[in-house]
Design an enzyme around this catalytic site. Structure first.
Site, PDB file in Angstrom:
ATOM      1  N   GLU A 258       0.828  -1.210   0.000  1.00 56.46           N
ATOM      2  CA  GLU A 258       0.000   0.000   0.000  1.00 56.46           C
ATOM      3  C   GLU A 258       0.863   1.261   0.000  1.00 56.46           C
ATOM      4  O   GLU A 258       0.520   2.259  -0.646  1.00 56.46           O
ATOM      5  CB  GLU A 258      -0.950  -0.011   1.203  1.00 56.46           C
ATOM      6  CG  GLU A 258      -1.910  -1.189   1.246  1.00 56.46           C
ATOM      7  CD  GLU A 258      -2.723  -1.327  -0.036  1.00 56.46           C
ATOM      8  OE1 GLU A 258      -2.945  -0.317  -0.731  1.00 56.46           O
ATOM      9  OE2 GLU A 258      -3.140  -2.463  -0.349  1.00 56.46           O
TER      10      GLU A 258
ATOM     11  N   HIS B 181       1.842   2.045  -3.492  1.00 59.38           N
ATOM     12  CA  HIS B 181       0.825   2.790  -4.230  1.00 59.38           C
ATOM     13  C   HIS B 181       0.947   4.285  -3.953  1.00 59.38           C
ATOM     14  O   HIS B 181       0.801   5.115  -4.856  1.00 59.38           O
ATOM     15  CB  HIS B 181      -0.573   2.313  -3.847  1.00 59.38           C
ATOM     16  CG  HIS B 181      -1.008   1.069  -4.541  1.00 59.38           C
ATOM     17  ND1 HIS B 181      -0.915   0.903  -5.907  1.00 59.38           N
ATOM     18  CD2 HIS B 181      -1.559  -0.091  -4.062  1.00 59.38           C
ATOM     19  CE1 HIS B 181      -1.387  -0.292  -6.246  1.00 59.38           C
ATOM     20  NE2 HIS B 181      -1.778  -0.909  -5.145  1.00 59.38           N
TER      21      HIS B 181
ATOM     22  N   GLU C 199      -0.931  -2.942 -10.130  1.00 52.48           N
ATOM     23  CA  GLU C 199      -0.774  -3.898  -9.037  1.00 52.48           C
ATOM     24  C   GLU C 199       0.573  -4.607  -9.099  1.00 52.48           C
ATOM     25  O   GLU C 199       1.229  -4.817  -8.077  1.00 52.48           O
ATOM     26  CB  GLU C 199      -1.914  -4.919  -9.061  1.00 52.48           C
ATOM     27  CG  GLU C 199      -3.263  -4.352  -8.672  1.00 52.48           C
ATOM     28  CD  GLU C 199      -3.262  -3.725  -7.281  1.00 52.48           C
ATOM     29  OE1 GLU C 199      -2.578  -4.236  -6.379  1.00 52.48           O
ATOM     30  OE2 GLU C 199      -3.951  -2.714  -7.101  1.00 52.48           O
TER      31      GLU C 199
END
Length: 300
Positions: free
Chosen positions: A131, A134, A198
């Protein structure tokens, strides 16, 4: 580059939004849709992250929490040379997580209670690192804005039911087509953005936590949990599914339309291949707490 892609996305969504408005109400409908889209662009830029967190009833967590989660996020953020994001917990049995925020200075990481209870400490570190990747790659802005626009377009298309019938300029067939095509168009944008993103976050996340196998093992466990445990909030708001580390949807037939993630098996294979060429970093050692001392805490 992230801001360019976000601008293109916002322009495309605005055009699609206006197209739906035109088909529903002609030039007047298109003008109304333009005004609404402008307001949505402004809201999506500044407030969509808060809206997504509120949608999933995420609760903020402060330093020194009983899970040791904020300490872990702080250490991994330092590894990634990022400002520490806000940390949230979602009271949800399905193991999952997502990140949001318009930039690294205004970012948040949210994990479910099911994730904390299911994963080992190292696996959880791999998920948090994913995360953070990201956030580092500035994916979170485009992810959150896409969720906002896709949800709005789906809702707008559903409004076509109230304008259906022979008096509608599109006719009944056109109205039914719009109900399916507008959400599908929004979903295609999500798919185009999600899949390569991803893989990139998996790779960067493995580098942040120092061991690709932590994340590979976590993905396998999350996939198993997500396949058997419903996430009711995500099912009610499927346009946010692409934000999660693993697709949270499976309870409804329509959920296949929102399969925005690449196959988990392929992601795990890429991480295993990466592990074969990488010397794992020294394992993470958080500050001992009453809950995780002695191996009986949520870290496993």
């Amino acid at each position: 580059m992230g801001y360019v892609k976000t601008g293109i996305l916002m322009a495309a969504m605005t055009a699609l939004f206006m197209g739906v408005g035109y088909l529903l109400g002609g030039s007047g409908g298109a003008l109304i849709a333009l005004v609404v889209a402008a307001g949505m662009n402004l809201y999506a830029w500044y407030g969509s992250d808060t809206a997504v967190l509120r949608m999933h009833n995420a609760q903020p967590v402060t330093r020194g929490d009983r899970y040791g989660l904020t300490d872990m996020v702080a250490q991994l953020s330092a590894n990634a040379q990022l400002p520490m994001p806000a940390v949230y917990i979602i009271n949800e049995a399905q193991p999952n997580a997502f990140a949001t925020g318009r930039n690294p200075e205004n970012a948040a990481v949210a994990v479910t209670t099911g994730l904390i209870q299911t994963l080992s400490r190292e696996e959880l570190a791999g998920v948090v690192a994913h995360e953070l990747a990201h956030i580092q790659n500035r994916d979170t802005l485009i992810m959150t804005i896409t969720a906002t626009f896709a949800g709005a377009i789906t809702m707008l298309a559903n409004f076509a039911m109230f304008f259906g019938g022979r008096d509608n300029r599109m006719g009944l067939i056109g109205t039914l087509a719009m109900m399916f095509l507008a959400p599908f168009a929004a979903m295609l944008v999500q798919m185009a953005i999600s899949r390569t993103r991803e893989y990139a976050a998996d790779k960067a996340g493995a580098e942040i936590c120092g061991n690709p196998m932590w994340l590979a093992s976590a993905l396998e466990r999350i996939q198993q949990g997500a396949a058997r445990i419903d996430n009711d909030v995500a099912e009610r708001h499927p346009a946010s599914a692409h934000m999660f580390i693993i697709n949270p949807l499976h309870a409804h037939k329509r959920d296949n339309l929102f399969a925005t993630h690449p196959a988990t098996e392929n992601r795990i294979a890429a991480l295993r291949q990466m592990a074969g060429a990488t010397a794992p970093r020294k394992p993470l050692r958080p500050r001992p707490t009453r809950q995780n001392r002695g191996g009986n805490g949520p870290w496993g």
